[in-house]
Design an enzyme around this catalytic site. Structure first.
Site, PDB file in Angstrom:
ATOM      1  N   ASP A 136      17.048 -14.785 -27.708  1.00  0.00           N
ATOM      2  CA  ASP A 136      15.849 -14.403 -28.456  1.00  0.00           C
ATOM      3  C   ASP A 136      15.532 -12.948 -28.162  1.00  0.00           C
ATOM      4  O   ASP A 136      15.886 -12.417 -27.109  1.00  0.00           O
ATOM      5  CB  ASP A 136      14.649 -15.226 -27.954  1.00  0.00           C
ATOM      6  CG  ASP A 136      14.468 -16.524 -28.723  1.00  0.00           C
ATOM      7  OD1 ASP A 136      15.078 -16.666 -29.800  1.00  0.00           O
ATOM      8  OD2 ASP A 136      13.712 -17.382 -28.232  1.00  0.00           O
ATOM      9  N   HIS A 150      15.320 -10.619 -18.417  1.00  0.00           N
ATOM     10  CA  HIS A 150      15.139  -9.429 -19.256  1.00  0.00           C
ATOM     11  C   HIS A 150      14.480  -8.324 -18.432  1.00  0.00           C
ATOM     12  O   HIS A 150      13.607  -8.608 -17.603  1.00  0.00           O
ATOM     13  CB  HIS A 150      14.293  -9.755 -20.493  1.00  0.00           C
ATOM     14  CG  HIS A 150      14.387  -8.676 -21.522  1.00  0.00           C
ATOM     15  ND1 HIS A 150      13.620  -7.532 -21.462  1.00  0.00           N
ATOM     16  CD2 HIS A 150      15.207  -8.538 -22.593  1.00  0.00           C
ATOM     17  CE1 HIS A 150      13.966  -6.746 -22.481  1.00  0.00           C
ATOM     18  NE2 HIS A 150      14.920  -7.338 -23.179  1.00  0.00           N
ATOM     19  N   LYS A 206      17.280 -10.086 -33.989  1.00  0.00           N
ATOM     20  CA  LYS A 206      16.432  -8.943 -34.371  1.00  0.00           C
ATOM     21  C   LYS A 206      15.581  -9.410 -35.549  1.00  0.00           C
ATOM     22  O   LYS A 206      15.963 -10.337 -36.259  1.00  0.00           O
ATOM     23  CB  LYS A 206      17.275  -7.724 -34.741  1.00  0.00           C
ATOM     24  CG  LYS A 206      17.933  -7.080 -33.539  1.00  0.00           C
ATOM     25  CD  LYS A 206      16.951  -6.288 -32.705  1.00  0.00           C
ATOM     26  CE  LYS A 206      17.328  -6.334 -31.225  1.00  0.00           C
ATOM     27  NZ  LYS A 206      16.388  -5.655 -30.351  1.00  0.00           N
ATOM     28  N   LYS A 233       0.828  -1.209   0.000  1.00  0.00           N
ATOM     29  CA  LYS A 233       0.000   0.000   0.000  1.00  0.00           C
ATOM     30  C   LYS A 233       0.864   1.262   0.000  1.00  0.00           C
ATOM     31  O   LYS A 233       0.544   2.257  -0.637  1.00  0.00           O
ATOM     32  CB  LYS A 233      -0.882  -0.041   1.256  1.00  0.00           C
ATOM     33  CG  LYS A 233      -2.057   0.889   1.227  1.00  0.00           C
ATOM     34  CD  LYS A 233      -3.022   0.580   2.351  1.00  0.00           C
ATOM     35  CE  LYS A 233      -2.409   0.881   3.708  1.00  0.00           C
ATOM     36  NZ  LYS A 233      -3.317   0.727   4.833  1.00  0.00           N
ATOM     37  N   GLY A 287      22.108  -5.988 -30.219  1.00  0.00           N
ATOM     38  CA  GLY A 287      21.254  -6.485 -31.289  1.00  0.00           C
ATOM     39  C   GLY A 287      21.556  -5.705 -32.554  1.00  0.00           C
ATOM     40  O   GLY A 287      22.284  -6.163 -33.436  1.00  0.00           O
ATOM     41  N   GLY A 288      21.021  -4.467 -32.597  1.00  0.00           N
ATOM     42  CA  GLY A 288      21.258  -3.612 -33.763  1.00  0.00           C
ATOM     43  C   GLY A 288      22.742  -3.380 -34.017  1.00  0.00           C
ATOM     44  O   GLY A 288      23.170  -3.267 -35.175  1.00  0.00           O
TER      45      GLY A 288
HETATM   46  C1  1AE Z   1      17.613  -3.419 -22.183  1.00  0.00           C
HETATM   47  C2  1AE Z   1      17.318  -4.646 -23.023  1.00  0.00           C
HETATM   48  C3  1AE Z   1      17.939  -4.609 -24.372  1.00  0.00           C
HETATM   49  C4  1AE Z   1      17.323  -5.570 -25.341  1.00  0.00           C
HETATM   50  O1  1AE Z   1      16.697  -6.531 -24.972  1.00  0.00           O
HETATM   51  C5  1AE Z   1      17.481  -5.361 -26.751  1.00  0.00           C
HETATM   52  O2  1AE Z   1      16.723  -6.113 -27.544  1.00  0.00           O
HETATM   53  C6  1AE Z   1      18.369  -4.474 -27.290  1.00  0.00           C
HETATM   54  O3  1AE Z   1      18.497  -4.369 -28.609  1.00  0.00           O
HETATM   55  P1  1AE Z   1      19.505  -3.366 -29.272  1.00  0.00           P
HETATM   56  O4  1AE Z   1      20.907  -3.786 -28.907  1.00  0.00           O
HETATM   57  O5  1AE Z   1      19.198  -2.009 -28.741  1.00  0.00           O
HETATM   58  O6  1AE Z   1      19.261  -3.480 -30.738  1.00  0.00           O
END
Ligand code: 1AE
Length: 406
Positions: A168, A258, A141, A92, A353-354
């Protein structure tokens, strides 16, 4: 004094008597009322009463009055599970004005119900056979709408770049094109093919999704199909679900937590739960082997001080809980590697990722650019120098695309 869990709050208020406020929290979240109780009842209730441990008043640089309030909550009041603890200390209260939970120390007794990460940083390193450098993780991605062949191809290219882990995307759920077990099969097959080329071991963290009641059986299916790690959106399900999964011996693979939804909790200075509790203490206690969270440098930014506090908590030496691997993430590219390694040393997973798939020379070159940047930084060589050396082309192309952040 009986065993207690200690919560620290930051309370902003222009006029409040913070001592009174602290007392009302300590009483209100435990015995409910104190002064109205007859003496005999007080003696019985004493062991349940919250204790005000300290109240430190401050004025912020912008002139706002606030106090850091520490309250001890007797363990006798709650069962040995994270939901009971959180509801007691910040149920609360989390909705009662400008107040944020900024720290949490669980008692040895409460903590004894939590073995923590089953693998932890050390166990993940052992699985991979990599002990002397930061690890590199790549993120799928473009996953939605792709079929198994498309994912296998993406996986293989990521793996060829020399990454240690592939996860993933957190938004890939159970779907007819790439169902969990089939996805694991094709990706582990690609991992094996790539391993023959790179000589490297690789963990694939497959996203564990679906209704809570089916998670454990989904996890077992993934492991039976060959998955050697799991990704889990902890905050969408709750820490207790992570705790259940991580302490289930039939799910014997590392779990990467995550941080999806995290911003709703930690970003306000006035409300929510501090990053070091949200991504640090609770994730480690609940058993996350790897913990993703934003870095101070990429596309989603966490202030450096908070970032370092998360790191300290995940890695703090403990004879009770194995350390969780910190994974600063989001918008990471090779030009950020020196900053990340300067902050974390070798105990970090560089995650992109990118920054891998968007590499001008392709996905595999994206991984290689990171590995060159990591090796150069560990050897004290500047990125520009490493990029200009023979074999440095992938790093040079990454620098041309994204630059170097000093
Ligand atoms: C904070 C989590 C980052 C993540 O899961 C993710 O997909 C990042 O992708 P990019 O590196 O920004 O392309």
């Amino acid at each position: 004094m009986s065993s207690m869990c200690i919560a620290t709050y930051r309370s902003y208020d222009d006029k409040a008597d913070f001592q009174k406020k602290a007392l009302s929290i300590a009483v209100g979240l435990t015995v409910g009322s104190w002064t109205d109780l007859p003496e005999a009842r007080k003696a019985e209730m004493e062991k349940h009463l919250g204790k005000v441990l300290s109240v430190e008043e401050h004025v912020s640089p912008t002139g706002e009055r606030y106090a850091d309030i520490r309250i001890g909550y007797p363990d006798i009041n709650f069962s040995r599970d994270i939901p009971a603890l959180l509801v007691t200390i910040f149920g609360k209260l989390s909705m009662d004005g400008r107040i944020k939970l900024i720290d949490l120390d669980v008692s040895d007794d409460f903590g004894s119900a939590f073995p923590g990460p089953a693998f932890g940083m050390k166990g993940v390193r052992e699985l991979l056979g990599v002990h002397d450098r930061p690890l590199l993780m790549s993120i799928f991605k473009s996953v939605i709408g792709h079929d198994l062949a498309g994912l296998e191809d993406q996986f293989y290219k990521q793996a060829l770049g020399g990454v240690d882990l592939i996860k993933d995307d957190e938004i890939l759920f159970e779907n007819p094109l790439t169902p969990l077990e089939k996805r694991v099969e094709v990706c582990m097959n690609a991992a094996e093919r790539a391993s023959r080329e790179t000589g490297q071991k690789l963990l694939y963290a497959v996203n564990l999704t679906g209704p809570t009641s089916q998670l454990a059986s989904q996890a077992r299916k993934a492991v039976a199909a060959g998955a050697n790690a799991l990704l889990f959106n902890v905050l969408a399900y709750g820490y207790d679900v992570l705790h259940e999964l991580s302490s289930d011996r039939s799910i014997n693979v590392p779990i990467a937590a995550h941080p999806a939804l995290g911003g709703a909790y930690y970003q306000s200075p006035y409300y929510g739960i501090g990053a070091s509790v949200l991504f640090g203490k609770l994730m480690r206690l609940a058993g996350a082997d790897l913990v993703l969270f934003p870095s101070p440098y990429g596309s989603v930014v966490m202030p450096k001080e908070e970032n370092m506090a998360v790191k300290e908590v995940l890695l703090a030496p403990s004879d009770k809980l194995p350390a969780s691997f910190p994974v600063p993430s989001a918008g990471i590219h090779p030009g950020l590697v020196p900053l990340i390694l300067n902050d974390f040393g070798t105990d970090v997973v560089v995650n992109a990722g990118g920054g891998i798939h968007g590499h001008p020379m392709g996905t595999a070159a994206g991984g290689r650019a990171f590995r060159i940047a990591i090796d150069a930084t560990l050897s004290g060589i500047s990125l520009r120098e490493a990029a200009a050396a023979p074999g440095g082309e992938p790093l040079q192309a990454a620098i041309d695309a994204w630059g170097i952040k000093e």
